[in-house]
Design an enzyme around this catalytic site. Structure first.
Site, PDB file in Angstrom:
ATOM      1  N   ARG A 156       2.310   3.123   9.392  1.00 26.81           N
ATOM      2  CA  ARG A 156       1.546   3.703  10.472  1.00 26.81           C
ATOM      3  C   ARG A 156       2.464   4.294  11.618  1.00 26.81           C
ATOM      4  NH1 ARG A 156      -2.402  -0.193   8.874  1.00 26.81           N
ATOM      5  NH2 ARG A 156      -4.497   1.084   8.305  1.00 26.81           N
ATOM      6  N   SER A 206       6.373  -0.136  10.193  1.00 25.76           N
ATOM      7  CA  SER A 206       5.155   0.055   9.707  1.00 25.76           C
ATOM      8  C   SER A 206       5.074   1.097   9.159  1.00 25.76           C
ATOM      9  CB  SER A 206       4.074  -0.393  10.768  1.00 25.76           C
ATOM     10  OG  SER A 206       2.799   0.032  10.394  1.00 25.76           O
ATOM     11  N   GLY A 260       5.248  -9.854   4.298  1.00 27.98           N
ATOM     12  CA  GLY A 260       5.918  -9.747   5.648  1.00 27.98           C
ATOM     13  C   GLY A 260       5.175 -10.502   6.441  1.00 27.98           C
ATOM     14  N   VAL A 268      10.852  -7.116   9.559  1.00 29.06           N
ATOM     15  CA  VAL A 268      11.984  -6.210   9.631  1.00 29.06           C
ATOM     16  C   VAL A 268      11.616  -5.053  10.705  1.00 29.06           C
ATOM     17  CG1 VAL A 268      13.241  -4.569   8.512  1.00 29.06           C
ATOM     18  CG2 VAL A 268      12.500  -6.383   7.312  1.00 29.06           C
ATOM     19  N   GLY A 293      11.124  -2.641   5.551  1.00 32.59           N
ATOM     20  CA  GLY A 293      10.316  -3.915   5.519  1.00 32.59           C
ATOM     21  C   GLY A 293      10.060  -4.007   3.955  1.00 32.59           C
ATOM     22  N   HIS A 294       9.236  -3.117   3.476  1.00 33.07           N
ATOM     23  CA  HIS A 294       8.759  -3.291   1.986  1.00 33.07           C
ATOM     24  C   HIS A 294      10.085  -3.711   1.130  1.00 33.07           C
ATOM     25  CE1 HIS A 294       5.506  -0.425   3.363  1.00 33.07           C
ATOM     26  NE2 HIS A 294       4.928  -1.474   2.968  1.00 33.07           N
ATOM     27  N   MET A 300       0.745  -1.167  -0.054  1.00 32.56           N
ATOM     28  CA  MET A 300       0.124   0.124  -0.140  1.00 32.56           C
ATOM     29  C   MET A 300       0.850   1.301  -0.055  1.00 32.56           C
ATOM     30  SD  MET A 300      -3.628  -0.818   2.089  1.00 32.56           S
ATOM     31  CE  MET A 300      -2.978  -0.545   3.753  1.00 32.56           C
ATOM     32  N   GLY A 301       2.265   0.894  -0.329  1.00 34.64           N
ATOM     33  CA  GLY A 301       3.100   2.350  -0.269  1.00 34.64           C
ATOM     34  C   GLY A 301       3.461   2.725   0.796  1.00 34.64           C
ATOM     35  N   LYS A 345       4.793  -9.703   9.616  1.00 38.87           N
ATOM     36  CA  LYS A 345       4.242  -8.838  10.642  1.00 38.87           C
ATOM     37  C   LYS A 345       2.803  -9.134  10.717  1.00 38.87           C
ATOM     38  CE  LYS A 345       4.447  -4.224  10.327  1.00 38.87           C
ATOM     39  NZ  LYS A 345       2.803  -3.893  10.384  1.00 38.87           N
TER      40      LYS A 345
END
Length: 282
Positions: free
Chosen positions: A187, A185, A147, A176, A36-37, A30-31, A149
């Protein structure tokens, strides 16, 4: 790197790649990329002849009082990072291109979409399963990387792929973290400085619970009660959404820790809802 917004153009490109015998890797996102991404992209790049990353803030997985409108976005920065990490194709559709005005078809995995995050986000996993299923059909990947998570999401997608015979491998990759243990995250940007200083206690609580289980504590009720007390003391500004122990494959709650079990938590700060988990093996 190509940037494609039209789903049919994406599908034509990916079908040509697969018909040519190329290994296509997919990283759905979701960008607002973080490390992590990028680790998922690097992993997929190492395996794929062609790497596709989707960047789509999926409206159907947000409830009416959630943060769809204010979800962090920086598409230009994301495109630059994707290019740096070897992405061949960045898919950035508009919601209207992914969902027709009379869209009426959904993918649901009811047995895995209850409890944990689903308890307070009842439509979330229907939206996740549907958009991921659409991305699989559009990109025709050999494998897709996610991931760990959001372990419930990963388990649900694996079940969907198994049950609907999607011809791809679902790969789960390790969480990560920041140096202080906080799971990365998008967020995390919502956290105030005070909340950010306290947030590493989420991971510390999980590690403590793992030690308690390793030391012989088998009762889930006793373990989660102790963990709730830990968070109440270490993170008084937070509100615990859940702390539950489940079977890592079925997501069914367990009452005694025997063998492998997943301890998952979610905590609300002022504007952020953070999740994390740990596998307990005794």
């Amino acid at each position: 790197m190509d940037i494609i917004r039209d789903p049919l153009a994406l599908q034509r490109t990916c079908l040509n790649w697969r018909s040519g015998g190329l290994v296509v890797g997919l990283v759905p996102t979701m960008g607002y990329f973080h490390a992590g991404h990028l680790s998922l992209m690097d992993y997929a790049r190492s395996r794929a002849d062609r790497l596709v990353v989707s960047l789509f803030v999926n409206p159907t997985q947000f409830g009416p009082n959630e943060d769809l409108a204010r979800y962090p976005r920086d598409p230009e920065r994301d495109a630059a990072l994707a290019r740096e990490h070897g992405v061949d194709l960045l898919f950035t559709p508009d919601p209207g291109a992914m969902y027709a005005p009379d869209h009426a078809t959904w993918i649901e995995v009811p047995s895995l979409a209850r409890g944990l995050c689903a308890a307070t986000r009842p439509i979330h996993f229907r939206g996740v399963a549907t958009v991921v299923g659409k991305l699989f059909l559009l990109t025709q990947p050999s494998f897709a990387a996610f991931g760990e998570k959001d372990f419930q999401q990963l388990a649900l997608i694996r079940r969907m792929v198994r049950d609907l015979n999607f011809p791809l491998e679902v790969v789960g990759r390790p969480i990560v973290r920041e140096d202080d243990g906080l799971a990365l995250s998008s967020r995390n940007v919502y956290l105030t400085p005070e909340e950010r200083r306290a947030a590493p206690a989420i991971r510390k609580g999980l590690l403590a619970a793992s030690e308690w289980a390793g030391g012989g504590l088998r009762s889930v009720a006793d373990l989660t009660a102790r963990l709730r007390a830990f968070y109440a003391e270490q993170m008084p500004m937070s509100r615990l959404d859940y702390a539950e122990v489940v079977d890592p494959d079925s997501m069914e709650p367990v009452t005694e820790i025997r063998g492998r079990a997943l301890l998952a938590v979610a905590l609300h700060m002022s504007k952020a809802r953070l999740i994390d988990n740990i596998l307990l093996e005794v």
